[in-house]
Scaffold this motif. Structure first.
Motif, short mmCIF file in Angstrom:
data_model
loop_
_atom_site.label_atom_id
_atom_site.label_comp_id
_atom_site.label_asym_id
_atom_site.label_seq_id
_atom_site.Cartn_x
_atom_site.Cartn_y
_atom_site.Cartn_z
N ARG A 598 0.84 -1.27 -0.13
CA ARG A 598 -0.19 -0.04 0.09
C ARG A 598 0.82 1.33 -0.05
N GLY A 599 1.15 1.81 -1.18
CA GLY A 599 1.71 3.22 -1.33
C GLY A 599 3.05 2.89 -0.38
N THR A 600 3.43 3.71 0.44
CA THR A 600 4.49 3.78 1.55
C THR A 600 3.89 4.27 2.74
N LEU A 601 2.93 3.72 3.08
CA LEU A 601 2.25 4.26 4.19
C LEU A 601 3.09 3.58 5.42
N GLN A 602 3.44 4.78 6.30
CA GLN A 602 4.05 4.17 7.56
C GLN A 602 3.02 4.59 8.76
N LEU A 603 3.03 3.75 9.66
CA LEU A 603 2.18 4.26 10.81
C LEU A 603 2.96 4.59 12.16
N GLY A 625 -4.81 5.95 7.27
CA GLY A 625 -4.40 5.18 8.08
C GLY A 625 -5.10 4.42 9.02
N LYS A 626 -6.45 4.72 8.89
CA LYS A 626 -7.30 4.19 9.78
C LYS A 626 -7.26 2.73 9.81
N SER A 627 -7.67 1.97 8.72
CA SER A 627 -7.45 0.51 8.68
C SER A 627 -6.09 -0.02 9.17
N SER A 628 -5.22 0.61 8.79
CA SER A 628 -3.65 0.33 9.29
C SER A 628 -3.58 0.45 10.83
N LEU A 629 -4.25 1.09 11.30
CA LEU A 629 -4.21 1.42 12.98
C LEU A 629 -4.74 -0.10 13.59
N LEU A 630 -5.98 -0.49 12.86
CA LEU A 630 -6.44 -1.53 13.39
C LEU A 630 -5.67 -2.79 13.11
N ALA A 631 -5.01 -2.72 11.75
CA ALA A 631 -4.15 -4.10 11.43
C ALA A 631 -2.94 -4.09 12.49
N ALA A 632 -2.69 -2.97 12.88
CA ALA A 632 -1.34 -2.85 13.82
C ALA A 632 -1.66 -3.44 15.12
N ILE A 633 -3.02 -3.37 15.60
CA ILE A 633 -3.38 -3.80 16.73
C ILE A 633 -3.60 -5.43 16.62
N THR A 634 -4.06 -5.83 15.70
CA THR A 634 -4.27 -7.55 15.31
C THR A 634 -2.83 -7.89 15.10
N ALA A 780 -14.21 8.89 23.28
CA ALA A 780 -13.05 9.60 22.68
C ALA A 780 -13.02 9.33 21.40
N LEU A 781 -12.16 10.48 20.65
CA LEU A 781 -12.01 10.42 19.03
C LEU A 781 -10.51 10.39 18.86
N LEU A 782 -10.09 9.69 17.88
CA LEU A 782 -8.73 9.92 17.33
C LEU A 782 -8.93 10.45 16.03
N LEU A 783 -7.88 11.55 15.78
CA LEU A 783 -8.13 12.13 14.41
C LEU A 783 -6.75 11.82 13.76
N VAL A 784 -6.75 10.86 12.65
CA VAL A 784 -5.67 10.39 12.06
C VAL A 784 -5.28 10.85 10.73
N ASP A 785 -4.01 11.20 10.45
CA ASP A 785 -3.60 11.90 9.01
C ASP A 785 -2.37 11.38 8.63
N ASN A 786 -2.34 10.96 7.67
CA ASN A 786 -0.88 10.51 6.98
C ASN A 786 -0.29 9.55 8.08
N GLY A 787 -0.92 8.63 8.71
CA GLY A 787 -0.24 7.61 9.37
C GLY A 787 0.26 7.85 10.71
N ARG A 788 -0.28 9.23 11.18
CA ARG A 788 0.11 9.53 12.38
C ARG A 788 -1.34 9.97 13.19
N ILE A 789 -1.49 9.95 14.57
CA ILE A 789 -2.52 10.38 15.43
C ILE A 789 -2.38 12.01 15.57
N VAL A 790 -3.23 12.73 14.83
CA VAL A 790 -2.86 14.19 14.97
C VAL A 790 -3.51 14.86 16.38
#
Length: 1466
Positions: A598-603, A625-634, A780-790
């Motif tokens: 997937r592109g070069t998305l780093q989380l 990177g929302k789905s990537s965050l879940l993948a990182a947890i699993t 609570a909410l997380l705002l994610v952008d470009n692989g980082r939690i903003v």
């Protein structure tokens, strides 16, 4: 030999085995031929039954068994007892050694027989009389007993007191006879009962006793495997030995010893194979000489019988045992690959495409298994070669080197050809892979392709691949033809070289030398020719082994290293991530990454802590990177540093992925996912996930079967079933990836309140979504952008930051109804209902398992595909080739006869007529020719002229034969390639024009099989087998002509044997065909399950279901192995019977020859010729059946392609009106009384729809699920033909316009974004009409320009189904396509479901600007998208309910539209 016999029998060496002495049968002859030989045969056959497995069930046992077992052991004791007086009284009854030999063998035989009966008694056979073969063979020693009894009575020694030993032997003999009669009585007692139980494996003791009953129609009817072959047992055995990672060493450790020891059987079989020709030579010599005693002839004939009989048994047992080992190896390899796939880390799995991994399991495994069969050839061929060379040296001395040199010269030529074939084959498979991949994409996106009218583009691409593939196939086939030709021509060339060398060395050629040398050369050719192929097979197996090895060496998911054991901060959090970095690709590969990842998305996550029981929302734009965050947890990503902690890790997660993964099974099984059914919980979950209504619509409720990947469900239903599955698993931590995207406002609301904030309220939940209006209730909410939690914080702080947060809540909340080609799918579900309410298994309904023989139509279709003229010329060239081959053999026998007559003395004895070299092509074991044993005095000089004359004639016949051979080989190759071309073209043309309904009701896999394995059969396997079959058929005819010409009396034996042969082969073919079909039927579930596992890997692992899936794979494999084992064993069953027919023919010819010799009638040349042919009869007979059965099996592929070229529904191709180039120029759409149903017999999906959309008008279409919104588009694009009514575009009836024209003049943005592998340019503009500048401009308008530039511009590859883009970005590409078509009418189907609000607004703006003057029909997803449209069309139950401007409708009290608006506001 004579001396040994004379010593044993105490006779003179001249006549060691007299048949008659003083008017009765000679005692020695009686003991050796009538006593010892039958006992040996009985012992060998009994031994075959010693491995019979016990029956698990307590079967009713027949009374005769115990009696027979006891009698067998009693007989063994009696024979042992008989040996004692025989050794004491060394007189009267012949020499002591003979008696000890006879009694010893009989004792061993009856012991073996007794134990065999004991084994059978404990098996499934106890309820029957046992195998018939044993009963018949146990009667064979009877004549010997009777003759001895008569002899005693005649000689008067029976009751003589002077000979107590003789008297006691007489008593023992009477007891033996009585016991044998009791045995027979035990066998025949009480009527037979058919075996009623089919659970135990009757086949496994050896191929002797399997055969079908009429009931073998379903896989579960086939016998259970013997215990050692069962998949579970093999896998356990394998995992015990799996210390090493090397697959080869594991297989070696698990099955090595057993496999290698089978070589002994092979060796013995090979050696016995040499006995035939040696004895044949002696027999013909016996016929030539008038002096040899009759007993010699009888001995040779018996030797021929015994050698061929034992050889047959050994070879049969060898094949059977090797088959068992290969089955075990197959189970081991398949389960090893499956285990690995479950354990490998997702990131390293991307190195292989899914197709490749499924290939490891199918193609590569079968290559490895085939190697097991050819491994023993690797050593046995050189062994045969060596023995043959030695015998040749005995014939012509050093001259054989001349021929050998030539033969060895041809080996490198063969090798070169084989290498070229290999290279071309590799290339061909590459093109085939590309073609199948294209085909897969074409089938997956068939709806969209039809909407866009891109069939022609895809057809061109597929045909281009096919042309390249056929070019390579042509090369392979022509090279093959050269190989066949060399094979046939080699014997002649080599033998001529030997003769020339022999003459040059100054020797005199004699007929005997010529025959024997010729036959031996034929023997040499077999190993020389097969060896390259055996080596090839070995190399292929090596390649496959390495491929599988590479897969098995991938890095496994290492959860222990990935997760921290304790929470880093020490708090009781559910999830904690500290200073962690993740990526989709391993670090070392960053640079060389393939375009798939997937592109070069780093989380990067500095600090994330999730409290137990909280609801955490994750928001951010497409690709942030929302789905990537879940993948990182699993644990599916690669962790490059930092700490990840998850509470209760071993329990797993409740995961609902963004693209729902649905299994090919019932809805209930999908939700239960392996857990026990708990009615209360189940009801609760179904209700919470808003599935109750859907289950009521489905024909069989929750027992309805869902197609592959949930093909029969709408997107919304898929998403909700996947969510229900996660909820039912009852985990502590839930990861929900946009489960609300594909559903309408009502349902989304329901899911939020009843499920996420209801059933799951005490669980920890992480929810990613674009539908921010539902996130107000999050903790609570997380705002994610470009692989980082903003930013993190409460909803009130974060939601305003999510740009373009809806201005008027009440409007925006009103959302619309479900997703992907919803209605189409809904109706697809209803279609099932009427088709079969009771068995609603849509999928099983479709794939019929044809029964009975392959229809004549199929052969006719193939014949026509080849072309009648060509087919006839192929058959004629075959006839010429066979005739010239037989004539050359006859010429040799004529030569031998003429020389015998001329010599007319026995001074020069001719050794035999040989089998022709070509004949040996069919011989698997290989014949060894007659060998010169007697001394040959030099031929008178007049002979040398004769030799030249005969050699010249022989040479010219052989030359003609080789000419016909090459003609036939090339004609055949040309014909089969032509057939392959025709069949593919017809198939592709039909599939391109098939209706959408056909694709909805047929799983992609099934159509793909036609294009991959079935076509491969037609291209490659069918011609190969058909070639062998035709050659065998002609060979058998030629052989029968020659044998009956040589020995007319043999017809008396041949007629009953022919009848027997036909009944056996019919019986076998019926069973074999069913078993093979069952094998195919049970094979696809293995692959389907495997590819399903691969696509749902993240869900399976997250929910900790890997072990259950492994078990399921084992069960499917077991079913398939059962059918394969039964099918293999049936083959051995047939083989042993055919071998026995061969044995009977050889023995009959030898017997008739001896009788003719006594009557002075025989012609030794012709007898030799007939016998040398008869020795190969078995191979020809079994070759004929197996090649015919194989041809029939391959013809099933033609049958299946034919079925699709004749039976599938087609779109109408007629074009009744010629329209202007710019039609429709205004964009007026007029529906008049449109009535439409998905299929005949279904309720109408549109029921009298009437409305007009004026040029340039923007109309929004809304309505509840199933109201017929998407069906409007299907009708407009003529995906389905109308029942009545018409649709006018600019006043032209759309039904009169050609389909391609109609569809290419309308634009659509479909709901499922469809991308195919290829560059971005190809995806936007497959026909290549637009310039780069125009494409860039369009991408700019769709806000994709930056993403595409980052990937590498317009020519960057997209990977399978557009893998490199996120789901939202794929939607945008589809929009870009629509912008490019300058159509006046644009249809939009919920195109913004996977896009965030911000992008959505920009898109709406783009659509408004670009399509300002065009007619736009939008099926709305978020009601705010259509609030500014000119009119809104509300559909209800297939009719137009309301049609007016949105403001009027929203103010009109009680209107449906108003209700829809409000439903989103609670």
């Amino acid at each position: 030999m004579e001396n040994i016999l004379a010593g044993l029998c105490g006779t003179s060496p001249e006549d060691p085995l007299p048949v008659w002495i003083h008017g009765s049968v000679g005692h020695c002859f009686n003991q050796l031929t009538l006593n010892v030989i039958p006992h040996v045969i009985l012992a060998v056959v009994s031994a075959c039954f010693l491995g019979t497995p016990r029956s698990g069930s307590g079967l009713s046992c027949r009374p005769g068994w115990r009696c027979r077992i006891t009698t067998s052991f009693v007989l063994a004791g009696l024979f042992l007892a008989d040996a004692i007086p025989a050794t004491i009284s060394q007189q009267k009854l012949g020499p002591v050694y003979l008696e000890v030999l006879a009694n010893g063998i009989a004792t061993l035989t009856w012991l073996t027989h007794g134990f065999a009966l004991l084994m059978l008694f404990r098996s499934i056979h106890s309820s029957t009389r046992g195998p018939a073969a044993l009963a018949v063979l146990s009667l064979l020693p009877l004549p010997s007993f009777v003759i001895t009894l008569v002899w005693y009575c005649q000689s008067g020694t029976a009751w003589s007191l002077t000979h107590p030993a003789a008297s006691s032997r007489f008593v023992i003999l009477c007891l033996q006879l009585a016991s044998l009669l009791v045995y027979v009585a035990g066998k025949t007692s009480s009527p037979s009962i058919a075996p009623g139980n089919k659970t135990s494996s009757s086949q496994s003791q050896g191929p002797q006793c399997l055969m079908s009953r009429e009931w073998q129609k379903m896989p579960q009817d086939v016998y259970v495997l013997p215990r050692q072959l069962q998949a579970a047992r093999v896998c356990d055995h394998l995992h015990q030995t799996q210390e090493a990672v090397q697959l080869f060493s594991v297989l070696h450790a698990a099955f090595g010893l057993r496999f290698y020891s089978l070589g002994l059987l092979k060796l013995a079989g090979n050696l016995l194979g040499f006995s035939g020709p040696l004895l044949l030579n002696l027999l013909v010599n016996f016929m030539e000489s008038q002096q040899e005693p009759l007993s010699h002839g009888v001995l040779y004939a018996l030797g021929l019988f015994a050698g061929s009989f034992l050889g047959a048994l050994l070879r049969n047992q060898f094949s059977y045992e090797v088959n068992k080992v290969t089955l075990m190896a197959r189970a081991a390899i398949i389960s090893a690959i499956y285990r690995k796939a479950l354990r490998v880390s997702s990131t390293s799995l991307t190195r292989f495409t899914m197709g490749e991994i499924v290939n490891f399991m199918s193609t590569d495994t079968s290559r490895l298994v085939n190697f097991c069969l050819s491994f023993h050839e690797v050593w046995s061929l050189p062994f045969q070669f060596g023995i043959t060379l030695y015998l040749l040296y005995r014939q012509v001395g050093i001259a054989f080197l001349g021929g050998l040199a030539l033969a060895l010269l041809l080996v490198p030529i063969n090798k070169v050809i084989a290498n070229r074939i290999m290279m071309n084959n590799k290339e061909m498979l590459k093109h085939k892979d590309t073609r199948v991949k294209l085909m897969t994409e074409f089938l997956c996106g068939i709806r969209v392709i039809k909407f866009y009218a891109w069939e022609r583009h895809f057809s061109t691409r597929i045909n281009a691949c096919r042309a390249k593939e056929l070019q390579k196939l042509r090369a392979v086939k022509y090279l093959d033809a050269v190989c066949v030709y060399l094979w046939a021509a080699l014997p002649v060339v080599v033998s001529i070289a030997i003769f020339i060398t022999y003459v040059l060395l100054g020797h005199q050629l004699t007929a005997t030398k010529v025959f024997t040398a010729l036959a031996l050369v034929g023997m040499l050719i077999l190993p020389l020719n097969s060896f390259p192929w055996v080596l090839n097979g070995t190399l292929e197996a090596k390649v496959s082994l390495d491929r599988i090895q590479r897969f098995l060496e991938l890095v496994d998911q290492d959860l222990e290293a990935y997760y921290a054991l304790d929470s880093p901060s020490g708090t009781a959090a559910a999830v904690e991530i500290k200073c962690a970095a993740f990526s989709w690709a391993p670090v070392e590969e960053e640079g060389t990454r393939e375009p798939f990842t997937r592109g070069t998305l780093q989380l990067h996550i500095e600090n994330l802590s999730v409290r137990k029981g909280m609801l955490l929302g994750v928001v951010g734009k497409v690709g942030s990177g929302k789905s990537s965050l879940l993948a990182a947890i699993t644990g599916e990503l690669i962790k490059q540093g930092g700490q990840v902690y998850v509470c209760d890790l071993e329990q797993g997660f409740g995961l609902a992925t963004q693209e729902p993964w649905i299994q090919f099974t019932t809805v209930r099984e999908n939700i239960l996912f392996g857990r026990e059914y708990d009615a209360r919980l189940y009801e609760e979950v179904v209700e919470a996930c808003a599935l109750s209504e859907d289950l009521n619509i489905l024909p069989a409720g929750d027992q309805t079967e869902v197609g592959e990947n949930g093909v029969t469900l709408s997107g919304g239903q898929k998403a909700r079933i996947a969510l229900a599955r996660a909820v039912y698993q009852d985990k502590e931590l839930y990861l929900l990836d946009d489960p609300l995207a594909a559903v309408d406002a009502d349902v989304a609301n329901h899911l939020m309140w009843k499920c996420i904030l209801g059933v799951l309220k005490h669980k920890t939940r992480i929810l990613c979504t674009h539908r921010t209006e539902f996130l107000e209730k999050a903790d609570a909410l997380l705002l994610v952008d470009n692989g980082r939690i903003v930013k993190t914080g409460p909803p009130a702080d974060i939601l305003p930051l999510v740009e373009a947060f809806p201005k008027f809540k009440n409007m925006d909340k009103s959302q619309k109804h479900k997703a992907p080609d919803e209605q189409g799918q809904e109706e697809a579900i209803e279609t099932e209902a009427e088709e079969s309410i009771q068995t609603n298994h849509l999928i099983h309904k479709e794939e019929e398992k044809k029964e009975g023989a392959v229809a004549f139509q199929v052969y006719k279709a193939y014949w026509l595909a080849v072309g009648s003229c060509l087919a006839l010329s192929i058959l004629f060239s075959l006839l010429l080739m066979q005739a010239s081959r037989n004539i050359s053999d006859w010429w040799l026998s004529h030569w031998i006869s003429s020389i015998s007559q001329r010599a007319n003395t026995s001074a020069m004895v001719c050794s035999a007529s040989p089998p022709s070299p070509e004949l040996l092509l069919f011989s698997v074991v290989g014949l060894i020719s007659p060998i010169q044993v007697l001394n040959t005095t030099p031929v008178p000089s007049s002979g040398s002229l004769d030799v030249n004359f005969y050699l010249i004639v022989y040479g010219s016949i052989a030359g003609a034969n080789s000419l016909f051979t090459i003609l036939r080989a090339f004609l055949f190759a040309y014909g089969t390639i032509r057939a392959a071309t025709v069949i593919h073209n017809r198939l592709l043309q039909r599939i391109l024009k098939a209706t959408v309904t056909f694709f909805d009701t047929t799983p992609t896999g099934r159509i793909l099989t036609r294009f991959s394995s079935d076509l491969y059969c037609v291209d490659d396997s069918l011609p190969f087998i058909l070639n062998i079959f035709l050659a065998n058929m002609y060979g058998l005819l030629g052989m029968l002509v020659i044998i009956t010409y040589g020995l007319p009396w043999i017809v008396l034996v041949l007629l009953p044997l022919t009848a027997l042969y036909f009944s056996i082969q019919r019986y076998y073919r019926r069973t074999s065909r069913e078993l093979k079909r069952l094998y195919s039927v049970t094979l696809s579930p293995i692959y389907t399950h495997f590819s399903e596992t691969l696509s749902g890997l993240s869900s399976i692992r997250a929910m900790r279901a890997t072990q259950r899936f492994e078990l399921e794979n084992q069960l499917r494999l077991e079913q398939n192995q059962r059918c394969l084992f039964a099918s293999n064993t049936a083959m051995q069953w047939l083989d042993i019977r055919l071998q026995m027919i061969g044995v009977a023919v050889v023995t009959a010819i030898a017997g008739i020859a001896i009788i003719q010799h006594q009557k002075r009638l025989g012609n030794p040349g012709l007898v030799g010729l007939a016998l040398s042919y008869a020795l190969s009869v078995t191979n020809l007979l079994s070759g004929l059946i197996s090649s015919f059965t194989a041809t029939e099996t391959m013809m099933v592929s033609v049958e299946r392609t034919e079925e699709y070229t004749t039976d599938i529904p087609m779109e109408s191709q007629d074009k009744l009106v010629q329209v202007a180039a710019d039609w429709p120029s205004q964009g007026l759409v007029d529906f008049q009384q449109v009535v439409l149903a998905y299929r005949a017999g279904l309720p109408n999906a549109l029921n009298g729809v009437n409305f007009t959309v004026y040029p340039g008008e923007k109309v929004g279409i809304v309505g509840r699920t199933g109201s017929g919104k998407s069906t409007l588009f299907l009708a407009l694009f003529r995906m389905l033909e109308l029942k009545s009514g018409r649709i006018l575009l600019d006043g032209v009836d759309s039904q009169l316009v050609g389909l391609e024209e109609l569809r290419s003049r309308l634009a659509i943005i479909p709901q499922d974004p469809f991308l195919f592998s290829g560059s971005i340019r190809e995806n936007l503009d497959p026909q290549g009409k637009w310039t780069d500048a125009e494409l860039h401009e369009v991408l700019e308008q769709c806000h994709l320009r930056d993403a595409i530039t980052q990937m590498g511009g317009l020519d960057s590859e997209l990977g399978e189904r557009g893998k490199s883009l996120s789901v939202g970005q794929r939607q945008l590409v589809c929009l870009a396509r629509a912008l490019l078509t300058q159509a006046k009418v644009l249809c939009i189907d919920e195109a913004t479901a996977s896009v965030d609000q911000n992008t959505d607004q920009l898109l709406q703006q783009t659509i408004r600007q670009r399509f300002a003057d065009k007619t736009v029909l939008t099926i709305a997803h978020r009601l705010n998208t259509i609030l500014d449209s000119d009119r809104v069309l509300v559909m209800q139950a297939g009719r137009v309910a309301e049609l007016d401007s949105p403001t009027r409708l929203s103010q009109k009290d009680g209107s449906l539209f108003q209700r829809l608006l409000h439903s989103g506001q609670q």
